[in-house]
Design a protein around this motif. Structure first.
Motif: not given
Ligand code: PLP
Length: 439
Positions: A105-108, A139-141, A257-263, A309-311, A387-389
């Motif tokens: 996932a992009f959070k890596d 999960g992801d974080t 987007s979820g917490n909008f950190g990525n954007i 669900n990560a969003m 493509e975040t995950a």
């Molecule tokens: C965390 C996450 C998001 C949301 O990213 P934000 O930076 O919180 O907006 C989207 N997709 C996946 C798979 C994530 O793990």
């Protein structure tokens, strides 16, 4: 570089302070005082540079004053030991595949970078206290942070997750590691986990006795490095369309987007000179941001559960950073970013259709991004969605939708072999606090 708080009610912090604390003392989010614009020469040669070389230039613009060049280079190269390819999905639509890292996932990217920056400061400062990273996860974080920090000296990570509500695959990625990673299984929901972590940051006694920080995207060292891959995406898009100048590409970037950190990291990249025409924030049914764009009024709501669900976020923590970047102007924000929302049914249809038409398998989060481009791209524009995950992280959901088995990559299977180690706690704060104090 100094960092100010979005609440502007406390003194400025150094990078070391901002990373070690997570949140400013007035509960605002840290923002770099200056956004350095990269020289024209960098954009002229960007197509000849590797991902690490690009990232290092961007990293220097943010962190060059605070981390010695050699150490920073090592941090960047160490963080990005995997590729982030831009893949053509269909005419004018490209996927930036952010799922080739250790936890898919992009959070890596942010988690690995942050852990190494924190380790740098701990090593440099002999009197640095042990830093305790608290992270609540659905999960992801948790998996990205736990794997990013695994074995890093001077840091202990506590991952709080809701008992029975995280899939076996997800859970195995942070409960089987041991060493400096403690998984805490909370008898409650994700919101309970989040509340425990927030209460800990506000608890005076705990903060006097322990150095606590957050590894969510409120931490500057987690969200800023996400700017790296926007530059790399652009350089790859240029090689797909070599006849076009940067402006002629009319690049549109769409971020699930979820917490909008990525954007927010993408918005920073644009302020640094990256020629992006506009952004789209793609949401699931948690459409607080879209409502803000439509009405000018920001109204947080309790999150609703979706298959992406990560969003599932009802009060995006980085929204205040976006407000701050655009001087609180709704007009300026709506000019730069448009919004889109998709129901679970629409996400499912998107995954099915994209597989049928393009032979490309989306995960439920990326599917929101793909759909928003398909519906919102104008003639002459080139769209990139993040493509975040990897779809295998959500194998059960995706298999139900497409009616076929999804292959689980080797990297994920490895985790499943380990033995689960976790601490079980209730959802009351006193219990959690006492547990931490006794450590
Ligand atoms: C965390 C996450 C998001 C949301 O990213 P934000 O930076 O919180 O907006 C989207 N997709 C996946 C798979 C994530 O793990």
């Amino acid at each position: 570089m100094k960092y100010y708080s979005t609440n502007k009610n406390t003194s400025e912090a150094t990078l070391e302070e901002a990373v070690s604390k997570g949140l400013a003392d007035d509960n605002g989010l840290f923002m770099p005082k200056k956004i350095n614009v990269l020289p024209k020469r960098f954009f002229d040669i960007i197509g000849t540079l590797s991902f690490q070389e690009i990232a290092f230039e961007v990293a220097k613009a943010f962190f060059g004053d605070d981390i010695e060049e050699k150490a920073l280079k090592k941090i960047v190269y160490d963080t990005l030991n995997f590729d982030i390819p831009l893949v053509k999905v269909e005419k004018d639509i490209y996927a930036l595949e952010l799922f080739h890292g250790p936890t898919l996932a992009f959070k890596d990217v942010g988690a690995r970078f942050m852990s190494r920056v924190l380790a740098y400061f701990i090593k440099k400062n002999e009197n640095h206290k042990l830093v305790n990273v608290l992270v609540a996860t659905s999960g992801d974080t948790g998996s990205a942070v736990a794997n990013g920090f695994l074995g890093v000296e001077g840091i202990h990570v506590y991952v709080l997750y809701p008992k029975g509500l995280v899939s076996r695959i997800q859970e195995s990625k942070f409960t089987t590691l041991g060493k400096n990673i403690t998984a805490i299984e909370v008898d409650g929901t994700f919101d309970d986990c989040q509340r425990l972590v927030k209460s800990a940051f506000l608890d005076q006694e705990l903060n006097e006795k322990m150095q606590l920080t957050s590894a969510n995207s409120i931490n500057v060292a987690r969200f800023l490095p996400q700017a790296f891959y926007y530059f790399y995406a652009f350089s790859q898009l240029r090689s797909y369309r070599p006849k076009f100048s940067a402006e002629e590409l009319e690049t549109v970037i769409c971020v699930p987007s979820g917490n909008f950190g990525n954007i927010t990291a993408g918005l920073f990249a644009k302020k640094m000179g990256l020629p992006i025409k506009r952004f789209i924030a793609a949401n699931n049914r948690n459409d607080i941001f879209l409502n803000y764009l439509n009405t000018g009024v920001y109204t947080p709501k309790p999150s609703v559960a979706t298959i992406a669900n990560a969003m599932d976020v009802g009060d995006p923590s980085n929204f205040v950073r976006i407000l701050d970047l655009f001087d609180h102007s709704h007009e300026a924000i709506a000019d730069e970013i448009s919004g889109a929302r998709y129901t679970d049914e629409e996400i499912g249809e998107g995954i099915k259709n994209c597989l049928k038409e393009n032979d490309y398998l989306l995960d439920p989060h990326g599917a929101c991004g793909y759909l928003a481009l398909k519906n919102g791209l104008k003639e002459g524009e080139n769209g990139i969605f993040l493509e975040t995950a990897h779809p295998a992280k959500f194998a059960e959901t995706v298999e139900d939708i497409i009616g076929e088995k999804v292959e689980i990559p080797q990297k994920l299977q490895e985790f499943m072999k380990g033995t689960k180690q976790s601490v079980e706690l209730g959802k009351d704060f006193e219990g959690f606090k006492n547990y931490l104090l006794e450590k």
